[in-house]
Design a protein around this motif. Structure first.
Motif, PDB file in Angstrom:
ATOM      1  N   HIS A   1      -1.916  -0.714  -0.619  1.00  0.00           N
ATOM      2  CA  HIS A   1      -2.901  -1.270  -0.397  1.00  0.00           C
ATOM      3  C   HIS A   1      -3.379  -1.918   0.418  1.00  0.00           C
ATOM      4  O   HIS A   1      -2.955  -2.645   1.217  1.00  0.00           O
ATOM      5  CB  HIS A   1      -3.556  -1.738  -2.101  1.00  0.00           C
ATOM      6  CG  HIS A   1      -4.344  -1.668  -2.100  1.00  0.00           C
ATOM      7  ND1 HIS A   1      -5.583  -0.832  -1.889  1.00  0.00           N
ATOM      8  CD2 HIS A   1      -6.150  -3.174  -2.026  1.00  0.00           C
ATOM      9  CE1 HIS A   1      -7.071  -1.672  -2.685  1.00  0.00           C
ATOM     10  NE2 HIS A   1      -6.809  -2.797  -1.934  1.00  0.00           N
ATOM     11  N   ASP A   2      -4.942  -1.484   1.561  1.00  0.00           N
ATOM     12  CA  ASP A   2      -4.954  -2.872   2.391  1.00  0.00           C
ATOM     13  C   ASP A   2      -6.296  -3.186   1.850  1.00  0.00           C
ATOM     14  O   ASP A   2      -7.801  -2.634   1.090  1.00  0.00           O
ATOM     15  CB  ASP A   2      -6.148  -1.385   3.909  1.00  0.00           C
ATOM     16  CG  ASP A   2      -6.320  -2.115   5.058  1.00  0.00           C
ATOM     17  OD1 ASP A   2      -6.142  -3.527   4.554  1.00  0.00           O
ATOM     18  OD2 ASP A   2      -6.641  -1.724   5.928  1.00  0.00           O
ATOM     19  N   LEU A   3      -6.130  -4.534   1.685  1.00  0.00           N
ATOM     20  CA  LEU A   3      -7.215  -5.424   0.926  1.00  0.00           C
ATOM     21  C   LEU A   3      -8.738  -5.830   2.212  1.00  0.00           C
ATOM     22  O   LEU A   3     -10.042  -5.399   1.629  1.00  0.00           O
ATOM     23  CB  LEU A   3      -6.792  -6.672   1.103  1.00  0.00           C
ATOM     24  CG  LEU A   3      -5.746  -6.882  -0.577  1.00  0.00           C
ATOM     25  CD1 LEU A   3      -5.889  -8.797  -0.632  1.00  0.00           C
ATOM     26  CD2 LEU A   3      -6.678  -7.021  -1.748  1.00  0.00           C
TER      27      LEU A   3
ATOM     28  N   SER B   1      -0.310  -6.179   3.420  1.00  0.00           N
ATOM     29  CA  SER B   1      -0.923  -5.489   1.897  1.00  0.00           C
ATOM     30  C   SER B   1      -1.249  -6.712   0.931  1.00  0.00           C
ATOM     31  O   SER B   1      -0.191  -7.953   1.653  1.00  0.00           O
ATOM     32  CB  SER B   1       0.656  -4.966   1.738  1.00  0.00           C
ATOM     33  OG  SER B   1       1.724  -5.430   1.345  1.00  0.00           O
TER      34      SER B   1
ATOM     35  N   ASP C   1     -10.531  -2.912   1.398  1.00  0.00           N
ATOM     36  CA  ASP C   1     -11.149  -2.840  -0.072  1.00  0.00           C
ATOM     37  C   ASP C   1     -12.600  -3.604  -0.510  1.00  0.00           C
ATOM     38  O   ASP C   1     -12.508  -4.859  -0.938  1.00  0.00           O
ATOM     39  CB  ASP C   1      -9.741  -3.429  -1.164  1.00  0.00           C
ATOM     40  CG  ASP C   1     -10.139  -3.231  -2.686  1.00  0.00           C
ATOM     41  OD1 ASP C   1     -11.085  -3.380  -3.502  1.00  0.00           O
ATOM     42  OD2 ASP C   1      -9.490  -3.639  -3.841  1.00  0.00           O
TER      43      ASP C   1
ATOM     44  N   ARG D   1       1.185  -3.062  -4.765  1.00  0.00           N
ATOM     45  CA  ARG D   1       0.595  -2.141  -3.861  1.00  0.00           C
ATOM     46  C   ARG D   1       0.569  -2.676  -2.388  1.00  0.00           C
ATOM     47  O   ARG D   1       0.059  -2.546  -2.539  1.00  0.00           O
ATOM     48  CB  ARG D   1      -0.689  -1.906  -4.320  1.00  0.00           C
ATOM     49  CG  ARG D   1      -0.431  -1.014  -6.337  1.00  0.00           C
ATOM     50  CD  ARG D   1      -1.884  -0.464  -6.176  1.00  0.00           C
ATOM     51  NE  ARG D   1      -2.337   0.381  -5.815  1.00  0.00           N
ATOM     52  CZ  ARG D   1      -3.374   0.273  -5.714  1.00  0.00           C
ATOM     53  NH1 ARG D   1      -4.568   0.310  -6.729  1.00  0.00           N
ATOM     54  NH2 ARG D   1      -4.209   1.671  -4.988  1.00  0.00           N
TER      55      ARG D   1
ATOM     56  N   GLU E   1      -8.110  -8.189 -10.123  1.00  0.00           N
ATOM     57  CA  GLU E   1      -8.576  -6.975  -9.875  1.00  0.00           C
ATOM     58  C   GLU E   1      -7.096  -7.229  -8.665  1.00  0.00           C
ATOM     59  O   GLU E   1      -6.411  -6.156  -8.737  1.00  0.00           O
ATOM     60  CB  GLU E   1      -9.873  -7.000  -9.403  1.00  0.00           C
ATOM     61  CG  GLU E   1     -10.269  -7.564  -8.234  1.00  0.00           C
ATOM     62  CD  GLU E   1     -11.134  -6.487  -8.131  1.00  0.00           C
ATOM     63  OE1 GLU E   1     -12.584  -7.430  -8.916  1.00  0.00           O
ATOM     64  OE2 GLU E   1     -11.493  -5.702  -7.630  1.00  0.00           O
ATOM     65  N   VAL E   2      -6.889  -8.302  -7.750  1.00  0.00           N
ATOM     66  CA  VAL E   2      -6.653  -8.268  -6.429  1.00  0.00           C
ATOM     67  C   VAL E   2      -4.691  -8.991  -6.982  1.00  0.00           C
ATOM     68  O   VAL E   2      -3.683  -8.046  -6.880  1.00  0.00           O
ATOM     69  CB  VAL E   2      -6.788  -9.073  -5.591  1.00  0.00           C
ATOM     70  CG1 VAL E   2      -5.517  -9.637  -4.612  1.00  0.00           C
ATOM     71  CG2 VAL E   2      -7.758  -8.822  -5.227  1.00  0.00           C
TER      72      VAL E   2
ATOM     73  N   SER F   1      -8.002   3.332   9.212  1.00  0.00           N
ATOM     74  CA  SER F   1      -6.694   3.148   8.866  1.00  0.00           C
ATOM     75  C   SER F   1      -5.057   4.014  10.180  1.00  0.00           C
ATOM     76  O   SER F   1      -4.211   2.881   9.791  1.00  0.00           O
ATOM     77  CB  SER F   1      -6.539   4.746   7.771  1.00  0.00           C
ATOM     78  OG  SER F   1      -6.744   5.526   8.566  1.00  0.00           O
TER      79      SER F   1
ATOM     80  N   ARG G   1       2.882  -3.021   7.788  1.00  0.00           N
ATOM     81  CA  ARG G   1       1.962  -2.736   6.307  1.00  0.00           C
ATOM     82  C   ARG G   1       2.158  -4.013   5.918  1.00  0.00           C
ATOM     83  O   ARG G   1       1.377  -4.081   4.597  1.00  0.00           O
ATOM     84  CB  ARG G   1       2.815  -1.540   5.751  1.00  0.00           C
ATOM     85  CG  ARG G   1       1.805  -0.340   5.319  1.00  0.00           C
ATOM     86  CD  ARG G   1      -0.006  -0.803   5.900  1.00  0.00           C
ATOM     87  NE  ARG G   1      -0.494  -1.584   5.084  1.00  0.00           N
ATOM     88  CZ  ARG G   1      -1.603  -1.952   5.366  1.00  0.00           C
ATOM     89  NH1 ARG G   1      -2.317  -2.247   6.684  1.00  0.00           N
ATOM     90  NH2 ARG G   1      -2.126  -2.316   4.696  1.00  0.00           N
TER      91      ARG G   1
ATOM     92  N   LYS H   1      -3.145  -5.377  -8.423  1.00  0.00           N
ATOM     93  CA  LYS H   1      -2.720  -4.757  -7.122  1.00  0.00           C
ATOM     94  C   LYS H   1      -1.268  -5.040  -6.613  1.00  0.00           C
ATOM     95  O   LYS H   1      -1.061  -4.794  -5.267  1.00  0.00           O
ATOM     96  CB  LYS H   1      -4.203  -4.332  -6.339  1.00  0.00           C
ATOM     97  CG  LYS H   1      -4.743  -3.441  -6.903  1.00  0.00           C
ATOM     98  CD  LYS H   1      -5.779  -3.086  -6.184  1.00  0.00           C
ATOM     99  CE  LYS H   1      -6.817  -2.514  -6.590  1.00  0.00           C
ATOM    100  NZ  LYS H   1      -8.844  -2.989  -5.742  1.00  0.00           N
TER     101      LYS H   1
END
Lengths: 310, 247, 346, 209
Positions: free
Chosen positions: B115-117, C193, B120, B112, B105-106, C9, C189, B109
């Motif tokens: 996205h912030d792992l 990520s 998650d 992306r 699934e990672v 966030s 970021r 992603k």
């Protein structure tokens, strides 16, 4: 057609002389890669340093001279040339040893560190040369016997280029004999194959590394001295030299003696011919050659897996 | 048809023939073993089976589809995972990060960038579950390079398992492990076999004889013997050796 | 969303050192004269920080040593000038032109080299950079050859309703600062990520990443192209700062110095390494340079010493200093996952 | 017509010499023997006696100074180099060697008459009692023999069980010393040879004990 071939001949000779010198330079470079697994970016600076030391030993206005040296400069030029050919590489070998001692801290780490360290060393050496000898260009005086030129047909040939080619060829031959016909050569080859094997054979690995580095540095210096009358002696000449060495090793393949010699000849020929007919593009041709060959044959003509890929 | 079938594989390096007409098949929901003396080409065989090297000749089929010569990432995406003999961990990452990165699934992603792992929780929890299964619960935050040897081995297998493969290839999982750690590892493999088909390369016969359902012996680039452990154990030399004495 | 998740966030986007850097750089033109330096230096620092961050994206995060990035800096500068002269004298369009051209050329180079790593990668970048260098030096109709591309204008910043002139170093600095803010936030970021995790994993062990099913080649291609695009932006800003584009920044020496700066700063272990490195380099240039002609010699010696004794660079020294003082590292921005660039988090 | 012998080493000489003008022979191997039936042949001899050279001559990776090697009646050096491995295979410890020397290009040579190797030469396989792999290797040799191939097993015995293995599995023996071959139809007559007992020394006594 015959005329064209005749005009081509001197350029071919230039190419051969240049190529053999590139090969000589690259073989020292390759020994260091083999035993130390380090890409010595300072190799060109050692090449330049060799030329500068030779200038110092050949001419009275060669940078640093002292009045007590005056009797030495009364010696015949041939004698001084021979002294320069022996002493300058020895000086450079000592500098090389110093560099190797610094490099020890990078063994066993990411090979990038060795590369970065030698890059820094190249910068330092070039700046030191600028500091000591200044930015101006020097010319290395050479004995009469190997200067001048002769006519063959309508073209003039440089004696020195012939000397350079023969000298480089002899050095390459000696180096080959040294590596293949003496026990020292066998240990160096064992070290290049697998550095652990040197220990198993009962030799001192760190001493071997020191000597091989010194030896490679001396080879660079010899190439630098021979190249000096052709290229001139400038602080920047180191960068001009290290890049062809790099290209030759990549083309020839790491670890292949004759690969390096043939790649050296190829590069020398390409550079000399483009210099003759497309002067503007002569250095570009080398990079294009590299790009094409490496894109299609990743390990050059005869290379094995090596430190270059790590 | 077996889940994984390799037929007539050939591989040579210059003069040396490392694989000569190797034909192997591994059944689903079994533990299959490949064994052979040291230096007999087991790891090369493994590398050909898992796509690191392309065979000179021969085909490899997985789940009825030809995977010969596919790049490693495509083979991985078909559901084959492998561990490495020389441990190939991400040393700068924590144990948990090592596992999380291997989750399919990672992987999906990967591009992306917003996205912030770390937020998650799904991925983090699944990663923690895998670690717990490997007996590494509580070591989530430890850097991979700081783990002791046995735990690095377990993490190595955990990474392969986290990819949720249908078939798991383990390359000499016991190498460098002591008796106790080997016993723990055997237990671990016995536990994970419930969910995945396993192929193990080993030179330690005893380990394989206890675990595997079917074993192929490779030497001189060929399959010189194969069968169930009980059949192979019949061999008098095997019985006379240390293994036989202990078995 | 509750208060807490807003906070978390926010933390995913901004960190304390980032805000500190904004504060320092944001106020720099106000105090730089007071400490005995000058406005143009600030400009250079800002541009080189952007360049060094781009180089470190490859070197520090993906483990790809590009020894030819100076060429892309030059390409960005030329592209900025050429767009300005030949397309339209509009800042945004010219910046876009610089970034796009650099990204396209970078992408083409990346096609050739993305399957390589280590020294071969470095070598191929040198070869490509030299080819660009020669083209730029010979194609005088377009680049002006050795003379360079002169009279590149500092175009006004068109904000629709109003236009701001950036003719002074002071105002150009704030354009660069704005670019810095955007790039720092974006890169922070990015590297935190999943994409950033994958490229860092590629640095640590690329074959393993491939066996996990990732397309290593594509990741390398993307990161190289992105790095080139950012370098192109830095080049465009540099062209404005110098009011011209010159061939010398494309030489190997500048590419080498970029690597040197990143390493001295500690790009291998910290996001902020390149920033520290640039500040150190320019301060050394101006301070050492005031005393000695051969400041580069001393800088080179510092570099050699750094590789030998502290390859983690200034950021590594900072980290060690904190450990020595017995301070616990500040809380990580992401509590459950430790950063690879541990020093960057505090 | 009787079928040709499986392996016929016909008056093969291999001479290595040193020096250009004043040639000195440094090593000289002479072999002449015939093996007609499938079976397992043991080759023993000290290191440097010429065992590996003999194997290379049989597989065609070394060119004899004179004489010829016939496998199933076919001169191995007349077979295309890329097909010689279909006649004879050389196993070097843990892998197979495919290296051939030829005097003429392949198109002037003949294709191999068979598709599977008839002669399997094992060059000092590593026998280690610790792991029990010996059993699988011996089974493999027997399987090859049962499939009508000739297995040649070369061992430099340095432990008593090496001799035990040879005695158990080999049907005939060849002893090589200083480039000369001596044949023995079985283990007992091999031990009649005083050179062999001298070479084996304590190993024989150790086994008897």
């Amino acid at each position: 057609m015959a005329d064209f071939l005749l005009t081509l001949l001197p350029h071919l000779l230039n190419g051969i002389a240049l190529g053999l010198l590139f090969a000589l330079l690259s073989l020292g470079f390759m020994l260091i890669i083999g035993v130390m697994e380090v890409i010595n970016l300072a190799h060109g600076s050692l090449f330049a340093l060799g030329a500068y030391f030779a200038v110092m030993l050949m001419s009275q206005d060669g940078g640093i001279t002292h009045p007590f040296m005056a009797p030495y400069f009364d010696l015949p030029i041939v004698l001084r040339y021979i002294v320069a050919l022996i002493v300058a590489p020895a000086f450079v070998a000592v500098v090389g040893m110093g560099l190797e001692v610094c490099l020890r801290r990078t063994y066993g780490k990411d090979p990038l560190y060795g590369l970065l360290l030698t890059f820094g060393a190249a910068l330092v050496l070039e700046e030191m040369i600028r500091e000591i000898w200044g930015p101006a260009e020097y010319f290395l005086p050479i004995p009469k016997a190997i200067s001048g030129g002769f006519f063959f047909g309508d073209m003039i040939y440089s004696n020195y280029r012939i000397f350079a080619a023969v000298f480089a060829m002899a050095m390459i031959g000696l180096l080959w004999a040294f590596l293949n016909r003496t026990p020292y050569g066998a240990v160096i080859k064992a070290g290049a194959h697998d550095s652990e094997m040197v220990r198993v054979l009962g030799y001192n690995l760190s001493r071997l590394r020191l000597y091989v580095f010194a030896f490679g540095a001396a080879l660079a210096a010899i190439a630098g001295i021979i190249m000096a009358p052709i290229w001139g002696v400038r602080p920047h000449v180191g960068v001009d030299a290290v890049i062809p060495a790099f290209v030759v090793i990549v083309l020839g393949g790491v670890g292949s003696f004759w690969g390096a010699v043939s790649a050296g000849l190829l590069v020398g020929m390409v550079v000399a011919l483009t210099a003759a007919y497309l002067t503007e593009w002569s250095l570009l041709s080398m990079y294009l050659l590299l790009l094409v060959v490496v894109t299609f044959r990743s390990r050059g003509f005869a290379g094995k897996a090596s430190a270059l890929e790590a | 048809m077996a889940l994984f079938e390799a037929s007539h594989l050939h591989k040579r390096f210059a003069d040396q023939v490392v694989l000569e007409d190797i034909t192997l098949s591994f059944e689903e929901n079994q533990i299959s073993g490949i064994m052979g003396p040291n230096g007999a080409g087991k790891t090369t065989c493994f590398n050909v089976l898992t796509g690191r090297f392309k065979p000179d000749r021969g085909r490899v089929h997985f789940d009825g589809r030809d995977i010969t010569g596919l790049p490693p990432r495509k083979i991985a995406r078909r559901g084959i995972a492998r561990s490495f003999q020389m441990m190939n961990l991400f040393d700068e990452y924590t144990a948990l990060e090592n596992i999380v990165l291997a989750l399919p699934e990672v992987r999906d992603k990967g591009f992306r960038v917003l996205h912030d792992l770390s937020n998650d929780s799904g991925a983090q929890d699944r990663g923690a579950q895998v670690l717990a299964r490997m007996g590494l619960g509580g070591r989530e935050g430890a850097l991979a390079s700081d783990l002791p040897y046995g735990q690095r081995r377990a993490l190595e297998i955990g990474i392969a398992l986290a990819a949720e493969p249908r078939m798991l290839f383990l390359d000499e999982p016991t190498s460098g492990l002591g008796t106790d750690a080997t016993a723990i590892l055997a237990e671990l493999i016995g536990e994970i076999r419930k969910s995945v088909s396993i192929v193990i390369i080993e030179h330690d016969m005893r380990f394989l004889f206890d675990l595997a359902d079917h074993i192929s012996v490779i030497h001189w680039g060929q399959v010189i013997a194969q069968g169930a452990p009980d059949q192979l154990r019949e061999n008098e030399w095997v019985r006379a050796s240390n293994l036989g004495a202990l078995a | 969303m509750n208060q807490n998740s807003y906070l978390s966030s926010f933390r995913a986007w901004f960190t304390a050192p980032m805000l500190l850097s904004f504060l320092v750089f944001g106020t720099m033109p106000l105090w730089i004269d007071a400490v005995g330096l000058y406005q143009y230096l600030g400009l250079e620092v800002m541009i080189w920080v952007i360049f060094a961050l781009a180089v470190n994206l490859l070197l520090g995060y993906t483990g790809l040593p590009s020894f030819g990035h100076g060429a892309f800096l030059g390409i960005g500068a030329y592209a900025f000038g050429l767009t300005q002269f030949n397309v339209a004298a509009n800042l945004w369009l010219s910046l876009f032109g610089a970034v796009a051209v650099t990204a396209i050329l970078g992408g083409l180079v990346a096609l050739l080299i993305s399957h390589r790593r280590g020294i071969y990668f470095a070598l191929m970048t040198i070869a490509c950079a030299q080819i660009f260098y020669f083209i730029a030096s010979k194609w005088t109709d377009v680049t002006g050859g050795e003379d360079g591309l002169l009279n590149i204008a500092r175009l006004p910043v068109d904000l629709g309703l109003t236009e701001i002139s950036i003719r002074s170093n002071f105002s150009l600095y704030y354009l660069c600062f704005a670019a810095y803010v955007i790039i720092v936030v974006g890169l922070w970021r990015l590297v935190h990520s999943p994409f950033g995790k994958v490229i860092s994993a590629i640095k640590q062990n690329d074959s393993r990443v491939a066996f996990l099913g990732y397309n290593v080649w594509l990741y390398k291609w993307l990161i190289f192209t992105l790095s080139c695009a950012i370098t192109g932006l830095a080049g465009a800003l540099f062209a404005m700062a110098q009011e011209g584009a010159y061939i010398n920044i494309m030489s190997l020496q500048w590419s080498g110095i970029a690597i040197l700066i990143v390493l001295i700063g500690g790009g291998f272990i910290s996001f902020w390494g390149p920033v520290l490195g640039v500040i150190f380099y320019f301060l050394a240039r101006d301070i050492l340079g005031a005393y000695t002609e051969t400041w580069l010699l001393w800088f080179g010696l510092i570099f050699v010493g750094m590789v030998m004794f502290k390859p983690e660079g200034l950021a590594g020294m900072w980290r060690d200093g904190r450990t020595l003082l017995g301070r616990k590292p500040a809380p990580q921005p992401e509590p459950s996952v430790t950063e690879p660039s541990a020093a960057g988090g505090d | 017509m009787a079928s040709p012998a499986l392996l016929h080493v016909n008056q093969v000489h291999k001479i290595y010499s040193r020096g250009v003008f004043n040639k000195q022979t440094t090593f000289d191997l002479q072999a002449d023997f015939t093996i007609s039936e499938p079976g397992i042949v043991g080759v023993m001899g000290p290191n440097g006696s010429g065992k590996t050279t003999l194997f290379e001559l049989i597989t065609g990776s070394n060119i004899p100074s004179s004489g010829q090697v016939l496998v199933n009646g076919q001169d191995i050096h007349q077979v295309r180099s890329d097909q010689r491995d279909r006649l004879a295979i050389h196993y070097h410890q843990s892998y197979q060697v495919r290296h051939f020397r030829k005097r003429r290009p392949n198109f002037m040579l003949q294709p191999s008459p068979t598709d599977y190797p008839l002669v399997h030469l094992f060059d000092e396989p590593q026998f280690n009692t610790q792991d029990g792999y010996i059993g699988f290797m011996l089974d493999f040799f027997r399987r090859l023999r049962d499939e009508d191939r000739l297995v040649v097993l070369c061992v430099h015995p340095n432990e008593p069980f090496h001799l035990q293995i040879m005695r158990e599995i080999c049907e005939r023996f060849i002893f090589v010393q200083s480039g000369r071959l001596t044949q023995a139809p079985d283990y007992d007559s091999l031990l009649q040879n005083p050179d062999v007992t001298a070479y084996l020394g304590d190993l024989v006594g150790g086994q008897a004990a």
